[in-house]
Design a protein around this motif. Structure first.
Motif, PDB file in Angstrom:
ATOM      1  N   ASP A 280      -2.890  -9.649   5.083  1.00 36.76           N
ATOM      2  CA  ASP A 280      -2.725  -8.328   4.480  1.00 36.76           C
ATOM      3  C   ASP A 280      -2.109  -8.498   3.086  1.00 36.76           C
ATOM      4  O   ASP A 280      -1.077  -9.157   2.930  1.00 36.76           O
ATOM      5  N   PRO A 281      -2.725  -7.927   2.030  1.00 38.04           N
ATOM      6  CA  PRO A 281      -2.207  -8.118   0.668  1.00 38.04           C
ATOM      7  C   PRO A 281      -0.759  -7.671   0.489  1.00 38.04           C
ATOM      8  O   PRO A 281      -0.028  -8.255  -0.315  1.00 38.04           O
ATOM      9  N   LYS A 282      -0.318  -6.646   1.219  1.00 37.79           N
ATOM     10  CA  LYS A 282       1.034  -6.110   1.051  1.00 37.79           C
ATOM     11  C   LYS A 282       1.965  -6.489   2.205  1.00 37.79           C
ATOM     12  O   LYS A 282       3.156  -6.201   2.157  1.00 37.79           O
ATOM     13  N   TYR A 330      -4.766   1.966   3.675  1.00 33.61           N
ATOM     14  CA  TYR A 330      -5.656   1.361   2.691  1.00 33.61           C
ATOM     15  C   TYR A 330      -6.941   2.167   2.494  1.00 33.61           C
ATOM     16  O   TYR A 330      -7.743   1.851   1.611  1.00 33.61           O
ATOM     17  N   GLU A 334      -7.738   4.881  -3.901  1.00 27.40           N
ATOM     18  CA  GLU A 334      -6.825   4.115  -4.749  1.00 27.40           C
ATOM     19  C   GLU A 334      -6.443   2.777  -4.112  1.00 27.40           C
ATOM     20  O   GLU A 334      -6.166   1.810  -4.823  1.00 27.40           O
ATOM     21  N   MET A 335      -6.415   2.719  -2.764  1.00 23.79           N
ATOM     22  CA  MET A 335      -5.944   1.522  -2.075  1.00 23.79           C
ATOM     23  C   MET A 335      -7.064   0.576  -1.647  1.00 23.79           C
ATOM     24  O   MET A 335      -6.830  -0.629  -1.458  1.00 23.79           O
ATOM     25  N   VAL A 338      -7.422  -2.716  -3.403  1.00 23.45           N
ATOM     26  CA  VAL A 338      -6.414  -3.738  -3.127  1.00 23.45           C
ATOM     27  C   VAL A 338      -6.972  -4.783  -2.157  1.00 23.45           C
ATOM     28  O   VAL A 338      -6.821  -5.995  -2.345  1.00 23.45           O
ATOM     29  N   ILE A 339      -7.633  -4.296  -1.094  1.00 22.62           N
ATOM     30  CA  ILE A 339      -8.254  -5.220  -0.129  1.00 22.62           C
ATOM     31  C   ILE A 339      -9.462  -5.903  -0.758  1.00 22.62           C
ATOM     32  O   ILE A 339      -9.683  -7.105  -0.565  1.00 22.62           O
ATOM     33  N   ARG A 341     -10.061  -6.705  -3.917  1.00 24.86           N
ATOM     34  CA  ARG A 341      -9.677  -7.780  -4.840  1.00 24.86           C
ATOM     35  C   ARG A 341      -9.080  -8.961  -4.079  1.00 24.86           C
ATOM     36  O   ARG A 341      -9.301 -10.127  -4.451  1.00 24.86           O
ATOM     37  N   ALA A 342      -8.321  -8.684  -3.013  1.00 30.75           N
ATOM     38  CA  ALA A 342      -7.724  -9.767  -2.219  1.00 30.75           C
ATOM     39  C   ALA A 342      -8.817 -10.616  -1.572  1.00 30.75           C
ATOM     40  O   ALA A 342      -8.739 -11.851  -1.552  1.00 30.75           O
TER      41      ALA A 342
END
Length: 423
Positions: A280-282, A330, A334-335, A338-339, A341-342
């Motif tokens: 998980d990125p975060k 996610y 907006e979120m 994030v996944i 790009r990860a």
């Protein structure tokens, strides 16, 4: 006129009612399903044949080379001989049936044979045998091909033929190995465009399954990053297919794990789908599961500066979210990036490592040579350049584009709630 017509019709009917002069009863043939090839002791090669015995009520755990399955018993015969054709002749001295290869599923070659560069020598008579299909699957066994053939038994109530077919289908479902045939290995040995690969196979003896010890912590392992025979599992089928063998000509020089095999399929534009688990990125101690598939074929560009080749590879992938262990929301526009790009960073990093590995082996299994050849005016110029020798010098750039299309049946994730004293 009517009489002549009747006579012609009678002769036609007589010819239609004649039988085949070379017809054979099913009981007169031994239908070989599996062929195993090892280095011999009494002679150069050790060849193993497996075939159904057509006996009622298959042997249950029987000895003498018999195995259970679907009301059939299966027998094996192992012979040391100087060649494949010599093994056939010797087999017919003990099997009172003609060996028939029209239903052969797997040709299994041991790593020992492959690493010794004897594959081409042994396959030469096989590819000339008109009864062996070029579409027969070819496997490279981790240790003994004879043991693999002996222990490949029906699983879940099927017979061996269905078992082999279903095993190969998993190449499309997982991408952890490829659907490769006798043709893919033999003909690619002489290709000036790329080097051949073959599926890795092994008997999993459960040695990597640890019964007791400290429980798993937050360390992350890449799913499928194993070779055949190394998966930590217990019971199930005794055999498994996972990863790919890499050849330079007819000599095996390296291996790709199941994870690296997926990356290879993506780069070649033959990746169907597969499930990826990434940190998980975060919340790196937890994971995110994604089902990934090819959005469109990869974009490959090749150019030369002098004799030095340059390659640019761009992958286009898409997928769906299967799970978010952290419960982080996610799913919002907006979120989601994030996944995305990860995952792009993860695939690019692993793809670069896989390409670097094949360059150290100097084996272009990514088939970049099929694009590079377009830069040469004549086939003579291309063959004089010798792409397979220059692959190690290529400078290769990679890029990954990944988009999430669906978030599953959940509109948004919610964190698990605890009472105050349990936080």
């Amino acid at each position: 006129m009517k009489r002549i017509f009747s006579m012609v019709l009678l002769f036609v009917m007589l010819f239609m009612l004649t039988g085949c002069y070379d017809a054979r009863d099913v009981n007169d043939a031994a239908y070989i399903l599996l062929i195993g090839i090892d280095r011999g002791i009494s002679d150069k090669f050790r060849v193993t044949f497996k075939f159904p015995a057509f006996e009622a009520g298959g042997a249950q755990g029987g000895s003498g080379g018999e195995s259970p399955g679907g009301g059939l018993s299966y027998k094996t015969l192992t012979i040391d001989a100087p060649s494949f054709n010599a093994a056939l002749e010797l087999a017919n001295t003990s099997i009172p049936r003609a060996l028939n290869f029209m239903h052969a599923q797997f040709i299994v070659i041991s790593e020992d044979i492959a690493k010794a560069g004897l594959v081409g020598e042994f396959l030469a008579p096989i590819v000339r045998n008109s009864s062996i299909r070029y579409s027969t699957r070819l496997l490279i066994a981790k240790e003994s091909a004879a043991e693999f053939v002996e222990l490949l038994e029906p699983f879940g109530g099927s017979d061996i033929t269905r078992m082999c077919e279903n095993l190969i289908k998993q190449a499309e479902e997982t991408g952890l190995f490829a659907d490769l045939t006798l043709y893919d290995l033999h003909d690619c040995m002489t290709s000036p465009y790329h080097q051949p690969i073959a599926v890795l196979a092994a008997v999993n003896k459960g040695e990597n399954f640890i019964e007791k010890g400290p429980k798993w912590d937050t360390k992350y392992n890449i799913p499928g990053d194993y070779y055949a025979g190394d998966v930590p599992r217990k019971k199930g089928s005794k055999v498994e297919l996972l990863g790919l063998a890499v050849f330079n000509g007819d000599r095996m020089v390296g291996k790709l794990t199941g994870h690296e095999s997926r990356l290879l399929a993506m780069a070649k534009g033959v990746f169907e789908k597969g499930t990826y688990t990434i940190p998980d990125p975060k919340c790196p101690e937890l994971n995110v599961d994604l089902e990934v598939r090819e959005a469109r074929r990869p974009d490959v560009k090749v150019w030369f500066e002098g004799e030095k080749p340059f390659v640019k590879l761009k992958l286009y992938l898409e997928g769906d979210i299967h799970s978010i262990q952290s419960g982080i929301y996610y799913e919002t526009p907006e979120m989601l990036p994030v996944i995305e790009r990860a995952f792009e960073r993860f695939i690019k990093r692993e793809l670069d490592k896989a390409i670097e590995k094949t360059q150290r082996l100097n084996c272009d299994v990514f088939c970049f040579g099929h694009i590079a050849v377009k830069k040469f005016a004549t086939i003579q110029e291309w063959e004089a350049y010798d792409w397979n020798s220059h692959y190690k010098d290529a400078e290769i750039y990679t890029e990954v584009d990944f988009k999430i299309r669906r978030t599953g049946t959940m509109i948004y994730s919610s964190k698990i709630k605890y009472s105050e004293e349990d936080k």
